[in-house]
Scaffold this motif. Sequence first.
Motif, mmCIF file in Angstrom:
data_model
loop_
_atom_site.group_PDB
_atom_site.id
_atom_site.type_symbol
_atom_site.label_atom_id
_atom_site.label_comp_id
_atom_site.label_asym_id
_atom_site.label_seq_id
_atom_site.Cartn_x
_atom_site.Cartn_y
_atom_site.Cartn_z
ATOM 1 N N GLN A 103 -5.109 6.663 -1.102
ATOM 2 C CA GLN A 103 -4.307 5.494 -0.739
ATOM 3 C C GLN A 103 -4.487 4.445 -1.826
ATOM 4 N N VAL B 51 -3.749 0.342 -2.899
ATOM 5 C CA VAL B 51 -3.464 -0.969 -2.321
ATOM 6 C C VAL B 51 -3.257 -1.957 -3.468
ATOM 7 N N THR C 130 0.843 -1.188 0.000
ATOM 8 C CA THR C 130 0.000 0.000 0.000
ATOM 9 C C THR C 130 0.878 1.238 0.000
#
Length: 725
Positions: free
Chosen positions: A209, A211, A194
């Motif tokens: 973010q 991932v 991540t």
Amino acid sequence: MAAFDPVGAVDTFIGTDDEGNTFPGASAPFGMAHSSPIGSHYAGYRYDDPVIRGFGHFFLSGAGCWEQGGLVSVLPTGGLPGSFDHRRYGAAYTHDGEVGEPGYYRVVLRSGIAVECTATTRTGVERFTFPAGTAPHVLVNVGQANDKEPVFASSVRVVDDRTLAGTVTAQAFCGGRAYTTYFTTAFDRPFRATGNWGGAEGRAGLRGQWVRFDEGAPVTAATAVSHVDAEGAAGNLAEARGRSFDELRAAVRETWRRELGCVEVSSADADDLTVFYTALYHVLLQPLTGSDADGRYRGFDDRVHRADGWTYHEYFSLWDTYRAHNQLLALLRPGRARDVARSVLAIHEQGGWLPRWAYANQETNTMTGDPVTPFLVDLWRFGALEGLEERAYAALRQNSDSVPPPSSPFEGRAGNPTYLARGFVPHDRNFPKKGQDVDPHHGASATMEYALADHSLSIMAAGLGHEADAVALRRRGLNHRVLWDAAIADRGFAGFPRPRLADGSWLGPFSPRGPEGFHEGTAWQYQWLAQQDVPGLVALLGGAAAALGRLDEFFAYPDLVADPAGTARGKWVVGPYDYYDQHRYNPNNEPDLHVPWMYALIGQPWKTSAVVRAAQTLFRAAPDGVTGNDDLGQMSAWYVFSALGLYPVTPGTGRFVLNAPRFGRAVVHLEDGRDVVVAADGADPAKLQYTRSLLRDGVPHGEVWVDLADLRGARLEHRLTEEPG
């Protein structure tokens, strides 16, 4: 033969083009959270947009202003993009294989990644299936949302190797204040890597973010939202946790089957069923659930409250929905309507005043007039205020007789001082405002809205035994007459409502087709907003014959009889935002939606049926199949009522004015078990048809309306004819 499934008849792409502003993605009925694609349009998705920027988790259906959500956008990719601006990393797609149905959406991106969406009441859920050889990545963008939706601040944090959480502080609808949404996103398997862009938290700017997962099985993501706090979002996630995507999809489909099954219509035309059930679907999307799974919600005092044993609702576009959506919901879903009524009263209790356009936990002061009064009075009439009548009445009297102080964020009836003293709201374009709109900027239409509201409140006052109030309010309900200027003429017709200035003089120069004094409409359209005083209006118009002649001009009736669809699309107002320089019916906007039924109230009910049939041609099974903005289900509610052959013309009366139904048979299943059956043998939507006679429960019915008390459990049998008169 398999039983008819109304879910299969719905096409969620209807309204996603031509400024209908609906969204095609997944939602539960009255859902707090959604999962739907975001393009470059301010409402989120537009059918002709070739790129999907992500899949957001909050939307409004059919609203007209900017700032409409698209928060916490997720997008599956095969790697990290060169830029984390969603305007640059958006994914191309085609409509081949795209699916939009209640509680489910599917699309295959040009990358080959398949995206499926479903929802529970408080979560939006996606399943991403990656092609072999693709490194599965998911981008979670918290710094951007729908186009023209400013994000002022955001945050994102890694909770564990399956979970992200954070906040998005965005601007409320129509230039409202900032508000904060909390979210939790959980994946069904651990991510192996991540990274962050833009920092873990901060003010406006790109932030999110990413991932990455091991190759192999699909990835499912569930995002819950809350306006209360992080714990609220985490608690709401329990609706999806531990259940597979297919289980969630099946559950929401069954929920929609029950909801849509409240009305059964029969037709051999599959498109006709699609238009009807999609309209009903749009009606049942809002107002949105506002309380978390634990009952907590953020009130208009910015404090946390708890709805114990009921569900708090949010997002009230009252200027739109008081006209038909409110009554349809109260008829079909009285339990839900009671929660809606309690929610509006909670706004008054916590904020000090009643709302006009309530977005999340704030008043945006969008639109004008006094829509909350007919809204609540109709809820009282339909029984949704049982046990709360006097509390609601006290709030409505405060609203009708005073003005919020300058310190209050509510504008209320800003034109009340002059209205109460002299019977009109003065036209004053320099009047200060607290939000998007204020009544004196549109003094003439505000006056007419106040008068309609006062008349509805007089009915409630009389019903509760406040007879002196009822007399005074009935008198105020005639204030539309104060604006009548018999000297103004246009297109061969004399007499129109005209704005007055603070000293009582007429605004000049003035044209009945111009923008001065009327909100999103003209004097031609607003002259009919006096349905509470049809005899008085007819007298002002010069008698029944003159009034009917003016209606013929308004609808281009001779042309309509010759070519209903062509007249509706070519002679009426055809653009969703063409408010001014108009003298015809505007089927795209709310102020004159009731006018087809004025024919019935003035003495030519067959013309009501003809105009309604023509207007229904504007609704079709295509992305541009909603006329104007759907306005949180109001336009769709108009269609549902008109297709059933009845419309709530005058607020507070509980009276439905009749027209020839669209379907040969319709059954409305009320929650109390008293079905309403509407039969019309030989109904053919392709023709102009009229009601020759009507039986109610086997007995001839001579009126052009039916009262709510007589409608419940009734059987209405229309004998149709193609001969007008």
